[in-house]
Enzyme design. Structure first.
Site, PDB file in Angstrom:
ATOM      1  N   GLU A 191       0.930  -1.090   0.073  1.00 18.55           N
ATOM      2  CA  GLU A 191      -0.097  -0.115   0.145  1.00 18.55           C
ATOM      3  C   GLU A 191       1.019   1.083  -0.134  1.00 18.55           C
ATOM      4  OE1 GLU A 191      -3.355   0.377   0.131  1.00 18.55           O
ATOM      5  OE2 GLU A 191      -3.615  -1.856   0.016  1.00 18.55           O
ATOM      6  N   CYS A 224      -2.198   9.536   2.617  1.00 23.56           N
ATOM      7  CA  CYS A 224      -1.791   8.976   1.406  1.00 23.56           C
ATOM      8  C   CYS A 224      -2.603   9.351   0.196  1.00 23.56           C
ATOM      9  CB  CYS A 224      -1.600   7.390   1.618  1.00 23.56           C
ATOM     10  SG  CYS A 224      -3.089   6.530   2.082  1.00 23.56           S
TER      11      CYS A 224
HETATM   12  P1  NAD Z   1       7.498   5.005   7.606  1.00 28.86           P
HETATM   13  O1  NAD Z   1       8.753   6.029   7.549  1.00 28.86           O
HETATM   14  O2  NAD Z   1       6.899   5.077   8.819  1.00 28.86           O
HETATM   15  O3  NAD Z   1       8.042   3.798   7.163  1.00 28.86           O
HETATM   16  C1  NAD Z   1       6.712   2.739   6.895  1.00 28.86           C
HETATM   17  C2  NAD Z   1       7.473   1.554   7.714  1.00 28.86           C
HETATM   18  O4  NAD Z   1       8.553   1.009   6.904  1.00 28.86           O
HETATM   19  C3  NAD Z   1       8.080   1.864   9.008  1.00 28.86           C
HETATM   20  O5  NAD Z   1       7.300   0.656   9.977  1.00 28.86           O
HETATM   21  C4  NAD Z   1       9.572   1.556   8.930  1.00 28.86           C
HETATM   22  O6  NAD Z   1       9.933   1.132  10.152  1.00 28.86           O
HETATM   23  C5  NAD Z   1       9.612   0.645   7.961  1.00 28.86           C
HETATM   24  N1  NAD Z   1      10.951   0.979   7.183  1.00 28.86           N
HETATM   25  C6  NAD Z   1      11.361   2.219   6.969  1.00 28.86           C
HETATM   26  N2  NAD Z   1      12.618   2.161   6.550  1.00 28.86           N
HETATM   27  C7  NAD Z   1      12.956   0.888   6.303  1.00 28.86           C
HETATM   28  C8  NAD Z   1      13.911  -0.063   5.601  1.00 28.86           C
HETATM   29  N3  NAD Z   1      15.029   0.489   4.979  1.00 28.86           N
HETATM   30  N4  NAD Z   1      13.644  -1.427   5.688  1.00 28.86           N
HETATM   31  C9  NAD Z   1      12.452  -2.023   6.373  1.00 28.86           C
HETATM   32  N5  NAD Z   1      11.393  -1.281   6.965  1.00 28.86           N
HETATM   33  C10 NAD Z   1      11.909   0.090   6.892  1.00 28.86           C
HETATM   34  O7  NAD Z   1       6.402   5.629   6.738  1.00 28.86           O
HETATM   35  P2  NAD Z   1       6.518   6.471   5.209  1.00 28.86           P
HETATM   36  O8  NAD Z   1       6.990   5.258   4.192  1.00 28.86           O
HETATM   37  O9  NAD Z   1       7.366   7.764   5.408  1.00 28.86           O
HETATM   38  O10 NAD Z   1       4.971   6.666   4.964  1.00 28.86           O
HETATM   39  C11 NAD Z   1       4.489   7.655   4.234  1.00 28.86           C
HETATM   40  C12 NAD Z   1       4.232   6.786   2.767  1.00 28.86           C
HETATM   41  O11 NAD Z   1       3.365   6.076   2.712  1.00 28.86           O
HETATM   42  C13 NAD Z   1       3.779   7.970   1.528  1.00 28.86           C
HETATM   43  O12 NAD Z   1       4.487   7.646   0.552  1.00 28.86           O
HETATM   44  C14 NAD Z   1       2.231   7.789   1.861  1.00 28.86           C
HETATM   45  O13 NAD Z   1       1.515   8.034   0.576  1.00 28.86           O
HETATM   46  C15 NAD Z   1       2.467   6.000   2.066  1.00 28.86           C
HETATM   47  N6  NAD Z   1       1.136   5.738   2.342  1.00 28.86           N
HETATM   48  C16 NAD Z   1       0.254   4.743   1.833  1.00 28.86           C
HETATM   49  C17 NAD Z   1      -0.976   4.470   2.399  1.00 28.86           C
HETATM   50  C18 NAD Z   1      -1.901   3.503   1.963  1.00 28.86           C
HETATM   51  O14 NAD Z   1      -3.013   2.959   2.208  1.00 28.86           O
HETATM   52  N7  NAD Z   1      -1.553   3.189   0.164  1.00 28.86           N
HETATM   53  C19 NAD Z   1      -1.296   5.060   3.736  1.00 28.86           C
HETATM   54  C20 NAD Z   1      -0.438   5.959   4.366  1.00 28.86           C
HETATM   55  C21 NAD Z   1       0.876   5.886   3.910  1.00 28.86           C
END
Ligand code: NAD
Length: 480
Positions: A228, A262
């Protein structure tokens, strides 16, 4: 343990699960699943009912955690996180028996007499990795589907929403059967350790860069994944709609959770005339929603971290600030902002904004708008404000996005029968409602044929007599 200051200036601890405990946690879940405890409908119902009760009883604690992490107001926390989850659980409880029921399937003539059905089977041990922006809802919404489908679950909340992560880790395992549910807290090292383990499904919500890391790790074990992800969700507005109403809905979808949604509108496409009229209406809509002293309005959230705040402030130079632009780095407050005169190639138009900045981008008619959106990564959602049916049809037929809404942003995600997910760069797989149950189920094909009468020997089994050869050649298409 590391520390970070919350919106109110408090200092929170960032808890981590010791990395060396992670393999044991996962094998414990596999043992629990192997016991068969998760399979009965009664077990699944009990877990969902207990989770529901927890969300209601400890609602105030969850609200406080969401305020600490994101400056989220209590009402918004109820609307978009706690209440959303309760509604999702209610839907699952109402439909669970029907979802679990095997579905009859047809069989071709050559196989008859026989009966066929599709039986949903739990996958086993599943991993849910959540982001920080709706840190409660996005951690537990997939868990609802996974438990409803009879799986053991490991959930890894986001370390960037530490108060919510800590609360999930402290409260939820007390109400859900620990043999089949555990929370791992932490960031990259902990998630990397989790991804080294074998799961039966990985459900990841977050950005595409990490999505690729998840996909590579999952490939090692041939684990199916749901990604997602995000992207730039466009809005198109033409002059066939009342612009004041459109402005209000765009502003609502954009500035909730301070733009950190998102499916928030990322930018607006329109003619010079429409955008010229829309900008002051957006200013009015922002005032209607949040008043004139927005920095003191508890309904308006804060940016999650200093790094995200700095990134967003960097975009303000990519256009002319038509509305807003006010900020306070100490509290990570960024005013709802509208940018005009934005260059299509600027950084604010390359990256997903994920904050309260709304660029208005001029297009030369509908073809230009559709061409602009189609020439870029497929978005998670597209929003069209037009009462012209021909315009609506063209968006529906000629563009690809996770969802397409007419007349309103964001709302598709509250309709449980609509699949919620992306396409291409915005993700793969979808959930909500019955799809959440299906994501975490294997659709097992079950076929049952009586040993007598022995129809197969008379038709399709060797020895191939002349009569059988004739039958196969003449009726093959009808037999199979
Ligand atoms: P985040 O930084 O919290 O990362 C998400 C998860 O990935 C966390 O649990 C984190 O610990 C893990 N993570 C981070 N780096 C990692 C690595 N190198 N290796 C393994 N795991 C790792 O959140 P984010 O990615 O900044 O969230 C924002 C993004 O998520 C935006 O692009 C947003 O559009 C998207 N998003 C999508 C939805 C959806 O339902 N499609 C919902 C919310 C957010």
């Amino acid at each position: 343990m590391t520390a970070r200051s919350g919106p109110a200036g408090s200092v929170e601890r960032m808890p981590h699960t010791p990395v060396d405990q992670i393999p044991g946690i996962v094998s414990g879940m596999r043992y629990g699943f192997g016991l068969g405890v998760t399979r009965p409908e009664s077990w699944r119902r009990t877990q969902l009912q207990r989770l529901r009760a927890l969300l209601l009883e400890r609602g105030a604690d969850f609200e406080r955690a969401l305020f600490a992490d994101l400056g989220k107001s209590g009402t918004e926390a109820q609307l978009t996180e706690i209440g959303f989850l309760v509604a999702e659980i209610d839907h699952a409880l109402a439909k669970l028996s029907a979802w679990m029921r095997p579905k009859r399937a047809g069989v071709p003539l050559a196989v008859q007499p026989a009966a066929a059905r599709i039986t949903p089977d739990p996958l086993g041990v599943v991993l849910v990795i959540a982001p920080w922006n709706y840190p409660l809802m996005l951690a537990l919404s997939p868990v609802v589907g996974a438990l409803a489908a009879g799986n053991a679950v490991v959930v890894k909340p986001s370390e960037l929403a530490p108060a919510t992560s800590e609360l999930i880790a402290r409260l939820v395992p007390d109400v859900i059967d620990r043999r089949a549910f555990s929370v791992v807290e932490g960031g990259v090292p902990e998630t990397t350790a989790l991804l080294a383990e074998r799961f039966d499904h990985i459900f990841y919500t977050g950005n595409g860069r990490v999505g690729r890391i998840v996909a590579r790790a999952a490939a090692e074990h041939l684990t199916p994944i749901t990604l997602e992800l995000g992207g730039k969700s466009p809005v198109y507005v033409d002059d066939s709609v009342p612009l004041a109403e459109a402005a209000k809905r765009i502003a609502w979808g954009k500035y909730m959770n301070a733009g950190q949604t998102c499916v928030a509108p990322d930018y607006v496409l329109g003619s010079a005339d429409v955008l010229g009229r829309l900008a002051p209406l957006l200013a009015g809509a922002i005032r209607d929603l949040y008043g004139s002293a927005i920095d003191r309005n508890p309904d308006y959230g804060r940016i999650v971290t200093d790094a995200q705040f700095e990134r967003l402030v960097g975009y303000l130079g990519d256009g002319q600030v038509l509305v807003g632009g006010g900020r306070d780095a100490a509290t990570r407050y960024l005013e709802p902002t509208v940018l005009g005169g934005v260059d299509r190639g600027s950084a604010v138009m390359r990256d997903e904004i994920f904050g309260p900045i709304l660029p208005l981008v001029e297009v030369d008619g509908l073809d230009d708008a559709i061409g602009f959106v189609s020439g870029r990564d497929k978005p998670l959602a597209a929003y069209v404000f037009s009462d012209d049916q021909a315009v609506r049809r063209r968006w529906e037929r000629e563009t690809s996005s996770g969802a397409l809404n007419f007349g309103v942003p964001v709302l598709h995600l509250v309709a449980p029968d609509l699949p919620f997910g992306g396409v291409g760069e915005s993700g793969m797989g979808a959930y909500h409602g019955e799809r959440s149950f299906q994501v975490f189920s294997h659709q097992k094909a079950v076929l049952s044929k009586p040993l007598s009468p022995d129809t197969l020997a008379a038709t399709i089994m060797p020895p191939f007599t002349k009569a059988k050869d004739g039958l196969v050649r003449q009726y093959l298409r009808k037999l199979l």
